[in-house]
Design an enzyme around this catalytic site. Sequence first.
Site, PDB file in Angstrom:
ATOM      1  N   HIS A  94       0.850  -1.191   0.000  1.00  0.00           N
ATOM      2  CA  HIS A  94       0.000   0.000   0.000  1.00  0.00           C
ATOM      3  C   HIS A  94       0.885   1.240   0.000  1.00  0.00           C
ATOM      4  O   HIS A  94       1.989   1.223   0.554  1.00  0.00           O
ATOM      5  CB  HIS A  94      -0.922  -0.003   1.230  1.00  0.00           C
ATOM      6  CG  HIS A  94      -1.969   1.068   1.143  1.00  0.00           C
ATOM      7  ND1 HIS A  94      -1.707   2.374   1.491  1.00  0.00           N
ATOM      8  CD2 HIS A  94      -3.245   1.038   0.704  1.00  0.00           C
ATOM      9  CE1 HIS A  94      -2.794   3.094   1.275  1.00  0.00           C
ATOM     10  NE2 HIS A  94      -3.754   2.306   0.798  1.00  0.00           N
ATOM     11  N   GLU A 142      -3.489   3.123  -7.381  1.00  0.00           N
ATOM     12  CA  GLU A 142      -3.902   4.235  -6.512  1.00  0.00           C
ATOM     13  C   GLU A 142      -2.893   5.375  -6.619  1.00  0.00           C
ATOM     14  O   GLU A 142      -1.830   5.308  -5.976  1.00  0.00           O
ATOM     15  CB  GLU A 142      -3.911   3.798  -5.039  1.00  0.00           C
ATOM     16  CG  GLU A 142      -4.923   2.752  -4.693  1.00  0.00           C
ATOM     17  CD  GLU A 142      -5.210   2.717  -3.191  1.00  0.00           C
ATOM     18  OE1 GLU A 142      -6.377   2.554  -2.840  1.00  0.00           O
ATOM     19  OE2 GLU A 142      -4.273   2.882  -2.377  1.00  0.00           O
TER      20      GLU A 142
HETATM   21  O1  G3P Z   1      -6.456   1.850   0.411  1.00  0.00           O
HETATM   22  C1  G3P Z   1      -7.385   2.795   0.027  1.00  0.00           C
HETATM   23  C2  G3P Z   1      -6.800   4.107  -0.195  1.00  0.00           C
HETATM   24  O2  G3P Z   1      -5.485   4.336  -0.038  1.00  0.00           O
HETATM   25  C3  G3P Z   1      -7.630   5.158  -0.760  1.00  0.00           C
HETATM   26  O3  G3P Z   1      -7.937   5.984   0.293  1.00  0.00           O
HETATM   27  O4  G3P Z   1      -9.283   7.552   1.507  1.00  0.00           O
HETATM   28  O5  G3P Z   1      -8.751   7.986  -0.887  1.00  0.00           O
HETATM   29  O6  G3P Z   1     -10.344   6.171  -0.283  1.00  0.00           O
HETATM   30  P1  G3P Z   1      -9.158   6.981   0.149  1.00  0.00           P
END
Ligand code: G3P
Length: 223
Positions: A94, A142
Site C-alpha cells: 500500500h 492508486e
Molecule cells: O487503500 C485505500 C486508499 O489508499 C484510498 O484511500 O481515503 O482515498 O479512499 P481513500
Amino acid sequence: MVKKPLIVLNFKTYAESMGEKAVIMARYCEEVSQESGIEIIACPQTPDIFRVAGAVKIPVFAQHIDSTGAGGFTGHINADCVRFAGAVGTLINHSERRILLSEIDSAIQSARKAGLRTIVCTNNIAVTSAAAALSPDFVAIEPPELIGSGIPVSKANPDIVSGSVNAVKRINPKVKVLCGAGISTGDDVAAAVELGTDGVLLASGVIKAKDPKAALFDLVKKI
Ligand code: G3P
C-alpha cells in the site's frame, strides 16, 4: 447498470475503524454485502483481524504482511499467523506501507503458501506492470496524490486506470485490476467499472463519512 464489482474497504489506522469500532464497521460491510449481493472485503488493522473475522462472514484481509517465515523475526507480520487470525487475504505494498519489488515478490509467495489472496497496490502504470508480472490475485492502482482527497481517480485520472487495465491484460491477463483513491460514491464505482476494472479499494469516503452504512449503500446503488 454495471457488472458486479468487488469493493475493498481499507480501515487504515482511522480511529473510526479500530478496536470495537472495527467490528461495527465490518458489520455495516456485511449488511450491505448481504443486501446487495456485492462482495465487500474488510481490511482492519492486524491486531483487529481476529475480533473482526470472528464477528462477520465477509472476507477479512490484512493491510500488510512481511515475507518472514516462522522463527526469530520479532515484530514482523507472518502470513500464516494472519491466516490463523482469520484473514483470507492481504494488501501488499500500500502507498502508506511501501516495500521493495523483491519484497513484494516474496510477500506474494508467502501469502500464497499460507492460502491468502493478494492485492498489490501500485502508484503508476509501470509499477502496475511490474506487479502484474508477479501474479498476485489483484493489482490496485492508486495515485498517491489522490488518496484521501475526495477526488475520485476514476474521474480525475481515467488514463492511469485504463492504462493499468491494458498493461495487465498484456502482461498477465489472469490478474484482476482494482482502482482506488478518492472513491466515495456509486458514480465513482460505476466509472471505475466502465474503465475496465474489477472493483475499487477505498477508505475515507466510507470510514470518515457521517453515516458509513449509508455511504456503503451509496457505493452499490448503480450495480
Ligand atoms: O487503500 C485505500 C486508499 O489508499 C484510498 O484511500 O481515503 O482515498 O479512499 P481513500
